[in-house]
Design a protein around this motif. Sequence first.
Motif, PDB file in Angstrom:
ATOM      1  N   SER A  60       0.810  -1.222   0.000  1.00  0.00           N
ATOM      2  CA  SER A  60       0.000   0.000   0.000  1.00  0.00           C
ATOM      3  C   SER A  60       0.846   1.276   0.000  1.00  0.00           C
ATOM      4  CB  SER A  60      -0.949   0.012   1.198  1.00  0.00           C
ATOM      5  OG  SER A  60      -0.214   0.013   2.404  1.00  0.00           O
ATOM      6  N   VAL A  61       2.114   1.180   0.401  1.00  0.00           N
ATOM      7  CA  VAL A  61       2.943   2.387   0.470  1.00  0.00           C
ATOM      8  C   VAL A  61       4.154   2.327  -0.441  1.00  0.00           C
ATOM      9  CG1 VAL A  61       2.243   2.696   2.871  1.00  0.00           C
ATOM     10  CG2 VAL A  61       4.471   1.677   2.368  1.00  0.00           C
ATOM     11  N   ARG A  62       4.411   1.152  -1.027  1.00  0.00           N
ATOM     12  CA  ARG A  62       5.616   0.990  -1.853  1.00  0.00           C
ATOM     13  C   ARG A  62       5.601   1.977  -3.006  1.00  0.00           C
ATOM     14  NH1 ARG A  62       5.170  -4.314  -3.288  1.00  0.00           N
ATOM     15  NH2 ARG A  62       5.745  -4.841  -1.143  1.00  0.00           N
ATOM     16  N   GLY A  63       6.723   2.643  -3.191  1.00  0.00           N
ATOM     17  CA  GLY A  63       6.830   3.646  -4.236  1.00  0.00           C
ATOM     18  C   GLY A  63       6.469   5.043  -3.774  1.00  0.00           C
ATOM     19  N   ARG A  64       5.814   5.157  -2.619  1.00  0.00           N
ATOM     20  CA  ARG A  64       5.437   6.471  -2.083  1.00  0.00           C
ATOM     21  C   ARG A  64       6.192   6.793  -0.794  1.00  0.00           C
ATOM     22  NH1 ARG A  64       0.414   7.290  -0.243  1.00  0.00           N
ATOM     23  NH2 ARG A  64       0.053   5.104   0.319  1.00  0.00           N
ATOM     24  N   PHE A  65       6.489   5.779   0.003  1.00  0.00           N
ATOM     25  CA  PHE A  65       7.159   5.974   1.289  1.00  0.00           C
ATOM     26  C   PHE A  65       8.588   5.444   1.198  1.00  0.00           C
ATOM     27  CE2 PHE A  65       3.205   5.784   4.300  1.00  0.00           C
ATOM     28  CZ  PHE A  65       2.571   6.741   3.526  1.00  0.00           C
ATOM     29  N   THR A  66       9.486   6.092   1.926  1.00  0.00           N
ATOM     30  CA  THR A  66      10.891   5.675   1.938  1.00  0.00           C
ATOM     31  C   THR A  66      11.443   5.756   3.359  1.00  0.00           C
ATOM     32  OG1 THR A  66      11.215   6.520  -0.313  1.00  0.00           O
ATOM     33  CG2 THR A  66      13.190   6.077   0.999  1.00  0.00           C
ATOM     34  N   ILE A  67      12.083   4.684   3.785  1.00  0.00           N
ATOM     35  CA  ILE A  67      12.749   4.651   5.090  1.00  0.00           C
ATOM     36  C   ILE A  67      14.213   5.017   4.895  1.00  0.00           C
ATOM     37  CG2 ILE A  67      13.428   3.207   7.031  1.00  0.00           C
ATOM     38  CD1 ILE A  67      10.973   1.454   6.434  1.00  0.00           C
ATOM     39  N   SER A  68      14.706   5.848   5.778  1.00  0.00           N
ATOM     40  CA  SER A  68      16.124   6.194   5.766  1.00  0.00           C
ATOM     41  C   SER A  68      16.578   6.393   7.206  1.00  0.00           C
ATOM     42  CB  SER A  68      16.379   7.458   4.940  1.00  0.00           C
ATOM     43  OG  SER A  68      15.725   8.569   5.524  1.00  0.00           O
ATOM     44  N   ARG A  69      17.844   6.639   7.377  1.00  0.00           N
ATOM     45  CA  ARG A  69      18.327   6.869   8.743  1.00  0.00           C
ATOM     46  C   ARG A  69      19.583   7.722   8.702  1.00  0.00           C
ATOM     47  NH1 ARG A  69      20.645   0.768   9.282  1.00  0.00           N
ATOM     48  NH2 ARG A  69      22.871   1.264   9.334  1.00  0.00           N
ATOM     49  N   ASP A  70      19.837   8.393   9.811  1.00  0.00           N
ATOM     50  CA  ASP A  70      21.052   9.169  10.021  1.00  0.00           C
ATOM     51  C   ASP A  70      21.705   8.631  11.287  1.00  0.00           C
ATOM     52  OD1 ASP A  70      22.967  11.074  10.740  1.00  0.00           O
ATOM     53  OD2 ASP A  70      21.840  12.707   9.839  1.00  0.00           O
ATOM     54  N   ASP A  71      22.741   7.836  11.122  1.00  0.00           N
ATOM     55  CA  ASP A  71      23.373   7.201  12.276  1.00  0.00           C
ATOM     56  C   ASP A  71      24.015   8.221  13.205  1.00  0.00           C
ATOM     57  OD1 ASP A  71      24.503   4.184  10.521  1.00  0.00           O
ATOM     58  OD2 ASP A  71      22.528   4.849  11.212  1.00  0.00           O
ATOM     59  N   MET A  72      24.477   9.331  12.667  1.00  0.00           N
ATOM     60  CA  MET A  72      25.101  10.361  13.510  1.00  0.00           C
ATOM     61  C   MET A  72      24.070  10.991  14.436  1.00  0.00           C
ATOM     62  SD  MET A  72      28.305  10.370  12.958  1.00  0.00           S
ATOM     63  CE  MET A  72      28.797  11.962  13.637  1.00  0.00           C
ATOM     64  N   LYS A  73      22.838  11.083  13.971  1.00  0.00           N
ATOM     65  CA  LYS A  73      21.775  11.679  14.770  1.00  0.00           C
ATOM     66  C   LYS A  73      20.936  10.626  15.493  1.00  0.00           C
ATOM     67  CE  LYS A  73      21.255  15.779  11.854  1.00  0.00           C
ATOM     68  NZ  LYS A  73      20.320  16.596  11.029  1.00  0.00           N
ATOM     69  N   ASN A  74      21.267   9.343  15.313  1.00  0.00           N
ATOM     70  CA  ASN A  74      20.496   8.261  15.939  1.00  0.00           C
ATOM     71  C   ASN A  74      19.007   8.407  15.605  1.00  0.00           C
ATOM     72  OD1 ASN A  74      22.633   6.842  17.382  1.00  0.00           O
ATOM     73  ND2 ASN A  74      22.727   8.682  18.667  1.00  0.00           N
ATOM     74  N   THR A  75      18.734   8.664  14.349  1.00  0.00           N
ATOM     75  CA  THR A  75      17.364   8.935  13.939  1.00  0.00           C
ATOM     76  C   THR A  75      17.020   8.163  12.666  1.00  0.00           C
ATOM     77  OG1 THR A  75      17.452  11.152  14.901  1.00  0.00           O
ATOM     78  CG2 THR A  75      15.708  10.717  13.298  1.00  0.00           C
ATOM     79  N   MET A  76      15.848   7.563  12.663  1.00  0.00           N
ATOM     80  CA  MET A  76      15.293   6.910  11.485  1.00  0.00           C
ATOM     81  C   MET A  76      14.158   7.789  10.961  1.00  0.00           C
ATOM     82  SD  MET A  76      13.638   3.090  11.077  1.00  0.00           S
ATOM     83  CE  MET A  76      12.261   3.387  12.182  1.00  0.00           C
ATOM     84  N   TYR A  77      13.981   7.782   9.654  1.00  0.00           N
ATOM     85  CA  TYR A  77      12.976   8.630   9.036  1.00  0.00           C
ATOM     86  C   TYR A  77      12.009   7.799   8.196  1.00  0.00           C
ATOM     87  CZ  TYR A  77      16.453  12.186  10.155  1.00  0.00           C
ATOM     88  OH  TYR A  77      17.354  12.990  10.810  1.00  0.00           O
ATOM     89  N   LEU A  78      10.820   8.349   8.023  1.00  0.00           N
ATOM     90  CA  LEU A  78       9.856   7.805   7.077  1.00  0.00           C
ATOM     91  C   LEU A  78       9.388   8.978   6.220  1.00  0.00           C
ATOM     92  CD1 LEU A  78       8.228   5.333   6.098  1.00  0.00           C
ATOM     93  CD2 LEU A  78       6.386   6.092   7.621  1.00  0.00           C
ATOM     94  N   GLN A  79       9.893   9.039   5.002  1.00  0.00           N
ATOM     95  CA  GLN A  79       9.472  10.062   4.063  1.00  0.00           C
ATOM     96  C   GLN A  79       8.214   9.575   3.358  1.00  0.00           C
ATOM     97  OE1 GLN A  79      10.812  13.214   3.327  1.00  0.00           O
ATOM     98  NE2 GLN A  79       8.948  13.428   2.087  1.00  0.00           N
ATOM     99  N   MET A  80       7.152  10.347   3.468  1.00  0.00           N
ATOM    100  CA  MET A  80       5.865   9.953   2.905  1.00  0.00           C
ATOM    101  C   MET A  80       5.460  10.961   1.838  1.00  0.00           C
ATOM    102  SD  MET A  80       3.882   8.832   6.406  1.00  0.00           S
ATOM    103  CE  MET A  80       3.747  10.505   6.986  1.00  0.00           C
TER     104      MET A  80
END
Length: 122
Positions: A60-80
């Motif tokens: 349902s979200v493939r192609g629209r949502f992207t998971i990424s992360r910044d290890d320096m900031k200890n943060t994971m993201y969900l771009q929607m």
Amino acid sequence: QVQLVESGGGLVQAGGSLRLSCAVSEGVLGVYAMGWFRQAPGKEREWVGTWYFSKSYSESVRGRFTISRDDMKNTMYLQMNSLKPEDTAIYYCAASGRVQTAPMSPQSYDYWGQGTQVTVSA
């Protein structure tokens, strides 16, 4: 104790974008399996995506949502992107230190954030 804190939710019009953040305890990213889930009112918690060696997404979200992360900031993201009204839900990030045999199941995760509300208007 692993801690996760989501942020970035809000109200957006259909077709718009949001980026959710999940701040995690140091030493978690790249070691633990990380997942994003969502739960709409009256519905069960739904798998959105996982980063466990590689990234995978629900249909349902493939192609629209992207998971990424910044290890320096200890943060994971969900771009929607290209958000739809049916994406309206509380979004949660989750983590697990266990070997993942069912990364799409909420029961596979031991640690959860408090959730952040995403509302997409038509």
